[in-house]
Design an enzyme around this catalytic site. Structure first.
Site, PDB file in Angstrom:
ATOM      1  N   ARG A  40     -10.040   3.331  -4.985  1.00  0.00           N
ATOM      2  CA  ARG A  40      -9.964   3.055  -3.546  1.00  0.00           C
ATOM      3  C   ARG A  40     -11.285   2.458  -3.087  1.00  0.00           C
ATOM      4  NH1 ARG A  40      -5.727   6.287  -1.761  1.00  0.00           N
ATOM      5  NH2 ARG A  40      -4.989   7.522  -3.513  1.00  0.00           N
ATOM      6  N   GLY A  87       0.759  -9.745   7.865  1.00  0.00           N
ATOM      7  CA  GLY A  87       0.282  -8.353   7.886  1.00  0.00           C
ATOM      8  C   GLY A  87       0.607  -7.642   9.189  1.00  0.00           C
ATOM      9  N   GLU A 123       5.259  -3.910   8.242  1.00  0.00           N
ATOM     10  CA  GLU A 123       5.292  -3.187   6.968  1.00  0.00           C
ATOM     11  C   GLU A 123       6.262  -3.908   6.035  1.00  0.00           C
ATOM     12  OE1 GLU A 123       3.789  -0.166   6.300  1.00  0.00           O
ATOM     13  OE2 GLU A 123       2.764  -0.424   8.217  1.00  0.00           O
ATOM     14  N   LYS A 147       7.700   6.728  19.830  1.00  0.00           N
ATOM     15  CA  LYS A 147       6.600   6.568  20.799  1.00  0.00           C
ATOM     16  C   LYS A 147       7.073   6.924  22.208  1.00  0.00           C
ATOM     17  CE  LYS A 147       4.228   3.117  17.998  1.00  0.00           C
ATOM     18  NZ  LYS A 147       4.232   1.698  17.626  1.00  0.00           N
TER      19      LYS A 147
HETATM   20  N1  LIG Z   1      -1.088   0.839   9.951  1.00  0.00           N
HETATM   21  C1  LIG Z   1      -1.303   0.724  11.249  1.00  0.00           C
HETATM   22  O1  LIG Z   1      -1.655  -0.342  11.777  1.00  0.00           O
HETATM   23  C2  LIG Z   1      -1.134   1.922  12.146  1.00  0.00           C
HETATM   24  C3  LIG Z   1      -1.394   1.829  13.532  1.00  0.00           C
HETATM   25  C4  LIG Z   1      -1.275   2.955  14.341  1.00  0.00           C
HETATM   26  C5  LIG Z   1      -0.893   4.143  13.776  1.00  0.00           C
HETATM   27  N2  LIG Z   1      -0.627   4.213  12.435  1.00  0.00           N
HETATM   28  C6  LIG Z   1      -0.256   5.485  11.877  1.00  0.00           C
HETATM   29  O2  LIG Z   1      -1.289   5.923  10.993  1.00  0.00           O
HETATM   30  C7  LIG Z   1      -0.720   6.704   9.950  1.00  0.00           C
HETATM   31  C8  LIG Z   1      -1.149   6.154   8.586  1.00  0.00           C
HETATM   32  O3  LIG Z   1      -0.712   4.831   8.466  1.00  0.00           O
HETATM   33  P1  LIG Z   1      -1.206   3.946   7.223  1.00  0.00           P
HETATM   34  O4  LIG Z   1      -0.701   2.580   7.488  1.00  0.00           O
HETATM   35  O5  LIG Z   1      -2.654   4.151   6.981  1.00  0.00           O
HETATM   36  O6  LIG Z   1      -0.368   4.611   6.031  1.00  0.00           O
HETATM   37  P2  LIG Z   1      -0.648   4.483   4.446  1.00  0.00           P
HETATM   38  O7  LIG Z   1      -1.394   3.230   4.161  1.00  0.00           O
HETATM   39  O8  LIG Z   1       0.654   4.700   3.781  1.00  0.00           O
HETATM   40  O9  LIG Z   1      -1.636   5.704   4.108  1.00  0.00           O
HETATM   41  C9  LIG Z   1      -1.205   7.025   4.035  1.00  0.00           C
HETATM   42  C10 LIG Z   1      -2.283   7.849   3.327  1.00  0.00           C
HETATM   43  O10 LIG Z   1      -1.888   9.212   3.331  1.00  0.00           O
HETATM   44  C11 LIG Z   1      -1.853   9.708   1.982  1.00  0.00           C
HETATM   45  N3  LIG Z   1      -0.712  10.616   1.858  1.00  0.00           N
HETATM   46  C12 LIG Z   1       0.571  10.383   2.197  1.00  0.00           C
HETATM   47  N4  LIG Z   1       1.327  11.473   1.915  1.00  0.00           N
HETATM   48  C13 LIG Z   1       0.500  12.375   1.371  1.00  0.00           C
HETATM   49  C14 LIG Z   1       0.680  13.678   0.858  1.00  0.00           C
HETATM   50  N5  LIG Z   1       1.883  14.261   0.819  1.00  0.00           N
HETATM   51  N6  LIG Z   1      -0.401  14.343   0.400  1.00  0.00           N
HETATM   52  C15 LIG Z   1      -1.620  13.773   0.394  1.00  0.00           C
HETATM   53  N7  LIG Z   1      -1.853  12.526   0.864  1.00  0.00           N
HETATM   54  C16 LIG Z   1      -0.804  11.832   1.330  1.00  0.00           C
HETATM   55  C17 LIG Z   1      -1.668   8.485   1.091  1.00  0.00           C
HETATM   56  O11 LIG Z   1      -2.177   8.812  -0.182  1.00  0.00           O
HETATM   57  P3  LIG Z   1      -2.131   7.707  -1.381  1.00  0.00           P
HETATM   58  O12 LIG Z   1      -3.151   6.683  -0.966  1.00  0.00           O
HETATM   59  O13 LIG Z   1      -2.510   8.461  -2.597  1.00  0.00           O
HETATM   60  O14 LIG Z   1      -0.733   7.185  -1.383  1.00  0.00           O
HETATM   61  C18 LIG Z   1      -2.492   7.442   1.853  1.00  0.00           C
HETATM   62  O15 LIG Z   1      -3.842   7.547   1.510  1.00  0.00           O
HETATM   63  C19 LIG Z   1       0.793   6.695  10.188  1.00  0.00           C
HETATM   64  O16 LIG Z   1       1.148   7.822  10.919  1.00  0.00           O
HETATM   65  C20 LIG Z   1       0.996   5.442  11.034  1.00  0.00           C
HETATM   66  O17 LIG Z   1       2.145   5.515  11.848  1.00  0.00           O
HETATM   67  C21 LIG Z   1      -0.744   3.145  11.611  1.00  0.00           C
END
Ligand SMILES: NC(=O)c1ccc[n+]([C@@H]2O[C@H](COP(=O)([O-])OP(=O)(O)OC[C@H]3O[C@@H](n4cnc5c(N)ncnc54)[C@H](OP(=O)(O)O)[C@@H]3O)[C@@H](O)[C@H]2O)c1
Length: 430
Positions: free
Chosen positions: A66, A200, A203, A218
């Site tokens: 990472r 980007g 998803e 939301k």
């Molecule tokens: N992406 C955006 O622009 C955005 C904007 C606003 C809000 N959000 C919110 O922010 C949150 C994260 O989004 P993201 O895009 O960062 O998601 P992501 O890229 O899928 O990251 C999720 C992280 O959580 C870890 N994880 C998931 N399940 C787990 C478990 N059971 N045990 C331990 N670790 C676990 C994953 O581990 P691994 O790396 O090992 O898989 C990863 O590091 C979500 O709730 C999303 O709705 C996202």
């Protein structure tokens, strides 16, 4: 005689910086952006009196390399090791409901404040977590979970009188908005979706975005926050944007407006009307100008109508809002616990009466269409014909009546009618 007053040198007050040990649940898109921001913004944080250190991050698999790992002291896949660390705040960016719910409960139970960007978690368990935070005299912040780039929720939390809101209309999903914006330039849905993913802005699996599920979650958290009403997002009347095609957007433009992915709710005396889905907005509507991945919300508040527009998501934007929440928590003298008002359960109803944007396929003239609809008590305010379709904007009529008309016309003529709520620029109620 005048006394000579010597100018005193300015007092130099150097506040003792507060060290904040951050436990980061998740090191994915948002978690990585957060860890890097917290490390890179050290000097600015110090100016705010905060020394922030991400002391541990929990991930699913610790085997993957990472790039953001060097911004964190420990990266682990072991929840036991993670929770053995002493934290001053936990930032949750795992996504989903479990195990996020259990982990956030565990932090709050130990009186550690939590900052989250997870709308699914707050939509499902926001009330239970707020009650727990209050019982433990600690804080729960979820500013980044809804319109992440516009910090409006915290503002209202600090202003109980201004936050007496009666209703809201919003564009809460940037992916759907970017797709409909592209479709209004004639681009087909699939191409618009692909382009949005390549840039980007969506998803790889955009089901939750285009189906309306993301916006429903939301809206659920906004309804709890502003109306103190608890609903299940699955009970909201929700329509996917996939019912639309570029011709519909062309017709909307000819009728003097546009189609947007809207979430709307209004409430009084404990009853709630709400829906999520595409809606026709006249050009004068403040949200008609919210294009691309931008989000917007109109609140019908105690001080009048207020409109907030800005970026809805993106890892960097979300990380900024999360870090601001952390800074605020660190510098607060009195812990701002969640409101003591207990929200109560209610089943939302679809808005009782609305004007409608109708699409009628088939070789029929505008006059024939108007007469047919009139026979069912649905009166057209404006009509336009685009290729082999007729589109109508109706006068206000109940959802039941317009649905009955659509079904009767389908049975009689084989013609399917698409019914989309048409919002007015003046009122929040349809
Ligand atoms: N992406 C955006 O622009 C955005 C904007 C606003 C809000 N959000 C919110 O922010 C949150 C994260 O989004 P993201 O895009 O960062 O998601 P992501 O890229 O899928 O990251 C999720 C992280 O959580 C870890 N994880 C998931 N399940 C787990 C478990 N059971 N045990 C331990 N670790 C676990 C994953 O581990 P691994 O790396 O090992 O898989 C990863 O590091 C979500 O709730 C999303 O709705 C996202």
């Amino acid at each position: 005689m005048l006394a000579v007053v010597e100018a005193l040198p300015p007092l130099e007050v150097t506040p003792c910086p507060v060290t904040v040990r951050i436990g980061l649940l998740g090191l994915g898109n948002v978690g990585s952006a957060f860890a890097r921001l917290a490390r890179g913004a050290r000097d600015s944080l110090r100016e705010c009196g905060v020394v922030a250190r991400t002391t541990a991050a929990l991930v699913r698999s610790s085997e993957r390399h990472r790039p953001a790992a060097d911004a964190v002291d420990i990266v682990t896949a072991d929840p036991g090791l993670f929770f053995a660390q002493p934290f001053d705040v936990v930032v949750e960016v795992l996504g989903g409901v479990e195990p996020a719910y259990s982990f956030v409960r565990r932090a709050l139970d130990g009186r550690v404040p939590v900052v989250t960007a997870n709308k699914s978690l707050i939509a499902a368990h926001g009330e239970a977590l707020s009650v727990l935070a209050r019982q433990r005299h600690t804080a729960l912040r979820y500013e980044a979970s809804c319109i992440a780039g516009v910090p409006f929720l915290g503002t209202f939390e600090r202003r109980p009188f201004a936050s007496r809101v009666r209703g809201l209309t919003a564009v809460l999903n940037g992916t759907s908005n970017a797709i409909l914006t592209a479709m209004s330039d004639g681009i087909p849905f699939e191409t618009a979706l692909g382009n949005t993913q390549r840039r980007g802005l969506a998803e790889p699996d955009s089901t939750s975005d285009v189906s309306g599920r993301d916006a429903a979650e939301k809206l659920t958290l906004l309804i709890r926050r502003f109306a103190q009403l608890l609903i299940d997002p699955g009970d909201l009347y929700t329509e996917a944007i996939t019912v639309l095609d570029p011709l519909d957007l062309r017709a909307a433009r000819s009728l003097g407006g546009t189609l947007k992915p809207v979430a709307q709710a209004s409430w009084s005396d404990g009853s709630l009307q709400a829906f999520v889905g595409p809606a026709y907005l006249p050009d004068r509507h403040p949200l008609a100008e919210v294009h691309g991945a931008t989000n917007g919300i109109l609140l019908d508040g105690a001080t009048g109508r207020q409109c907030y527009i800005g970026p809805g998501a993106g890892p960097d934007v979300t990380a900024i809002t999360l870090l601001d929440d952390v800074c605020e928590l660190a510098s607060e003298e009195r812990v701002r616990t969640p409101s003591a008002t207990v929200a109560r359960h209610v089943t939302p109803r679809r808005p009782a009466e609305a004007a409608w944007f109708l699409r009628l396929a088939g070789d029929r003239t505008i006059q024939e269409t108007s007469e047919l609809l009139g026979a069912y008590g649905v009166w057209c305010a404006r009509t336009v014909s685009v290729e082999r379709r007729v589109y109508a904007l109706t006068m206000a009529v109940s959802a039941e009546r317009v649905q009955a008309a659509a079904e009767a016309m389908h049975a009689a003529t084989g013609c399917r009618i698409l019914t989309i709520p048409a919002l007015s620029a003046e009122a929040f109620e349809c």
